[in-house]
Design a protein around this motif. Structure first.
Motif, PDB file in Angstrom:
ATOM      1  N   THR A 154       0.802  -1.357  -0.020  1.00 14.26           N
ATOM      2  CA  THR A 154       0.088  -0.179   0.180  1.00 14.26           C
ATOM      3  C   THR A 154       0.708   1.346  -0.096  1.00 14.26           C
ATOM      4  N   GLN A 155       2.096   1.128  -0.387  1.00 18.61           N
ATOM      5  CA  GLN A 155       2.950   2.246  -0.277  1.00 18.61           C
ATOM      6  C   GLN A 155       3.480   2.927  -1.716  1.00 18.61           C
ATOM      7  N   SER A 156       2.860   2.447  -2.760  1.00 17.67           N
ATOM      8  CA  SER A 156       3.411   3.059  -4.126  1.00 17.67           C
ATOM      9  C   SER A 156       2.368   3.524  -4.823  1.00 17.67           C
ATOM     10  N   GLY A 157       2.612   4.167  -5.849  1.00 21.00           N
ATOM     11  CA  GLY A 157       2.029   4.839  -6.691  1.00 21.00           C
ATOM     12  C   GLY A 157       0.938   3.773  -7.621  1.00 21.00           C
ATOM     13  N   CYS A 158       1.630   2.802  -7.835  1.00 23.35           N
ATOM     14  CA  CYS A 158       0.809   1.719  -8.360  1.00 23.35           C
ATOM     15  C   CYS A 158      -0.488   1.330  -7.702  1.00 23.35           C
ATOM     16  N   TYR A 159      -0.025   1.267  -6.201  1.00 23.34           N
ATOM     17  CA  TYR A 159      -1.210   0.785  -5.378  1.00 23.34           C
ATOM     18  C   TYR A 159      -2.298   1.879  -5.588  1.00 23.34           C
ATOM     19  N   LYS A 160      -2.028   3.194  -5.404  1.00 22.63           N
ATOM     20  CA  LYS A 160      -2.882   4.282  -5.590  1.00 22.63           C
ATOM     21  C   LYS A 160      -3.858   4.235  -6.833  1.00 22.63           C
ATOM     22  N   TRP A 161      -3.125   4.019  -8.086  1.00 22.75           N
ATOM     23  CA  TRP A 161      -3.876   4.267  -9.329  1.00 22.75           C
ATOM     24  C   TRP A 161      -4.498   2.936  -9.647  1.00 22.75           C
ATOM     25  N   ARG A 162      -4.093   1.724  -9.108  1.00 21.24           N
ATOM     26  CA  ARG A 162      -4.544   0.421  -9.597  1.00 21.24           C
ATOM     27  C   ARG A 162      -5.472  -0.060  -8.526  1.00 21.24           C
ATOM     28  N   GLY A 163      -5.222   0.112  -7.265  1.00 24.30           N
ATOM     29  CA  GLY A 163      -5.897  -0.402  -5.897  1.00 24.30           C
ATOM     30  C   GLY A 163      -7.008   0.524  -5.422  1.00 24.30           C
ATOM     31  N   ALA A 164      -6.300   1.637  -4.666  1.00 23.34           N
ATOM     32  CA  ALA A 164      -7.049   2.381  -3.935  1.00 23.34           C
ATOM     33  C   ALA A 164      -8.067   3.160  -4.555  1.00 23.34           C
ATOM     34  N   ILE A 165      -7.865   3.670  -5.589  1.00 21.14           N
ATOM     35  CA  ILE A 165      -8.953   4.603  -6.304  1.00 21.14           C
ATOM     36  C   ILE A 165     -10.221   3.648  -6.797  1.00 21.14           C
ATOM     37  N   PRO A 166      -9.747   2.575  -7.556  1.00 20.60           N
ATOM     38  CA  PRO A 166     -10.834   1.705  -7.826  1.00 20.60           C
ATOM     39  C   PRO A 166     -11.623   1.072  -6.568  1.00 20.60           C
ATOM     40  N   ALA A 167     -10.679   0.859  -5.484  1.00 22.51           N
ATOM     41  CA  ALA A 167     -11.528   0.248  -4.287  1.00 22.51           C
ATOM     42  C   ALA A 167     -12.379   1.240  -3.692  1.00 22.51           C
ATOM     43  N   LYS A 168     -12.229   2.571  -3.792  1.00 20.99           N
ATOM     44  CA  LYS A 168     -13.034   3.626  -3.244  1.00 20.99           C
ATOM     45  C   LYS A 168     -14.280   3.830  -3.871  1.00 20.99           C
ATOM     46  N   TYR A 169     -14.080   3.743  -5.427  1.00 21.36           N
ATOM     47  CA  TYR A 169     -15.465   3.781  -6.325  1.00 21.36           C
ATOM     48  C   TYR A 169     -16.323   2.592  -6.061  1.00 21.36           C
ATOM     49  N   LEU A 170     -15.651   1.201  -5.979  1.00 17.23           N
ATOM     50  CA  LEU A 170     -16.467   0.058  -5.865  1.00 17.23           C
ATOM     51  C   LEU A 170     -17.130   0.212  -4.463  1.00 17.23           C
ATOM     52  N   SER A 171     -16.522   0.536  -3.426  1.00 13.63           N
ATOM     53  CA  SER A 171     -17.056   0.869  -1.946  1.00 13.63           C
ATOM     54  C   SER A 171     -18.410   1.664  -2.192  1.00 13.63           C
ATOM     55  N   GLN A 172     -18.201   2.785  -3.050  1.00  9.33           N
ATOM     56  CA  GLN A 172     -19.164   3.591  -3.336  1.00  9.33           C
ATOM     57  C   GLN A 172     -20.464   3.007  -3.862  1.00  9.33           C
ATOM     58  N   ARG A 173     -20.165   1.958  -4.739  1.00  8.64           N
ATOM     59  CA  ARG A 173     -21.269   1.387  -5.438  1.00  8.64           C
ATOM     60  C   ARG A 173     -21.739   0.222  -4.627  1.00  8.64           C
ATOM     61  N   GLY A 174     -21.633   0.222  -3.519  1.00 11.05           N
ATOM     62  CA  GLY A 174     -22.025  -0.840  -2.710  1.00 11.05           C
ATOM     63  C   GLY A 174     -21.190  -2.175  -2.306  1.00 11.05           C
ATOM     64  N   HIS A 175     -20.170  -2.268  -2.806  1.00  6.67           N
ATOM     65  CA  HIS A 175     -19.258  -3.506  -2.874  1.00  6.67           C
ATOM     66  C   HIS A 175     -18.498  -3.217  -1.432  1.00  6.67           C
ATOM     67  N   ARG A 176     -18.058  -4.597  -0.729  1.00 11.51           N
ATOM     68  CA  ARG A 176     -17.460  -4.233   0.247  1.00 11.51           C
ATOM     69  C   ARG A 176     -15.878  -4.695  -0.048  1.00 11.51           C
ATOM     70  N   VAL A 177     -14.963  -3.854   0.287  1.00 14.12           N
ATOM     71  CA  VAL A 177     -13.785  -3.847  -0.431  1.00 14.12           C
ATOM     72  C   VAL A 177     -12.930  -4.249   1.091  1.00 14.12           C
ATOM     73  N   GLN A 178     -11.980  -5.384   0.918  1.00  9.21           N
ATOM     74  CA  GLN A 178     -11.016  -5.405   2.151  1.00  9.21           C
ATOM     75  C   GLN A 178      -9.507  -5.285   1.670  1.00  9.21           C
ATOM     76  N   ILE A 179      -8.905  -4.608   2.101  1.00  9.36           N
ATOM     77  CA  ILE A 179      -7.342  -4.508   1.560  1.00  9.36           C
ATOM     78  C   ILE A 179      -6.601  -5.212   2.661  1.00  9.36           C
ATOM     79  N   LEU A 180      -6.050  -6.454   2.424  1.00  4.49           N
ATOM     80  CA  LEU A 180      -5.496  -7.484   3.041  1.00  4.49           C
ATOM     81  C   LEU A 180      -4.206  -7.093   3.470  1.00  4.49           C
ATOM     82  N   SER A 181      -3.517  -6.110   3.119  1.00  3.17           N
ATOM     83  CA  SER A 181      -2.286  -5.651   3.727  1.00  3.17           C
ATOM     84  C   SER A 181      -2.464  -4.877   5.017  1.00  3.17           C
ATOM     85  N   ASN A 182      -3.517  -4.434   5.655  1.00  2.24           N
ATOM     86  CA  ASN A 182      -3.704  -3.630   6.490  1.00  2.24           C
ATOM     87  C   ASN A 182      -4.980  -4.036   7.314  1.00  2.24           C
TER      88      ASN A 182
END
Length: 163
Positions: free
Chosen positions: A9-37
């Motif tokens: 969770t400490q890289s730009g790749c995580y932000k662009w490929r993981g964190a941002i999509p996770a944010k919007y998937l959550s807003q659409r009602g999906h439960r998103v768990q990030i296993l590293s934290n």
């Protein structure tokens, strides 16, 4: 849908490929768990593995397959094409077996460009292009003042690719 992301969770790749999509998937009602934290997890419907960083990912994949959990592997690199002059070449060579295992084992592979998708299809025919994302909540456009602006970004690991 319950979606788990196995990622650093400490890289730009995580932000662009993981964190941002996770944010919007959550807003659409999906439960998103990030296993590293987290310390406790609910079994997911889908596990998304980002890049070939975790040697224990093979055991996680095997567990998912036994439990009918779909696996998505996301990569924005062709690790098998990294040239010897690349700063990360030696580290990448040690990760190639894991990389190829994840590509072959995934129910789906996601990547950033069609050129990379075509390359990855030699291991898995189910490759989908999802371009890197930006978070519109973080960006505002300033009015143009007539001057041309040019932006560029990159990593020192890609110096040999600059033209």
């Amino acid at each position: 849908m319950n979606i788990c992301l196995l990622t650093e969770t400490q890289s730009g790749c995580y932000k662009w490929r993981g964190a941002i999509p996770a944010k919007y998937l959550s807003q659409r009602g999906h439960r998103v768990q990030i296993l590293s934290n987290q310390t406790q997890y609910e079994a997911p419907d889908v596990l998304v593995l980002y890049r070939a960083h975790f040697p224990q990912a093979v055991k996680v994949v095997e567990w998912c397959q036994k439990n009918n959990i779909r696996i998505v592997f996301d990569t924005d690199d062709a690790l098998d094409l990294v040239p010897p002059e690349n700063l990360n070449y030696k580290a990448v060579q040690s990760r190639l077996p894991l990389y190829e295992t994840l590509l072959r084992s995934a129910d789906a592979v996601t990547t950033t460009t069609e050129a990379l998708a075509s390359h990855l299809r030699r291991w898995n025919p189910n490759v989908t292009v999802i371009p890197n994302s930006i978070d519109p909540d973080e960006w505002t456009c300033r009015p143009r003042n007539g001057e041309a602006r040019v932006g560029w970004t990159g990593s020192p690991t890609h110096r040999s690719e600059e033209h």
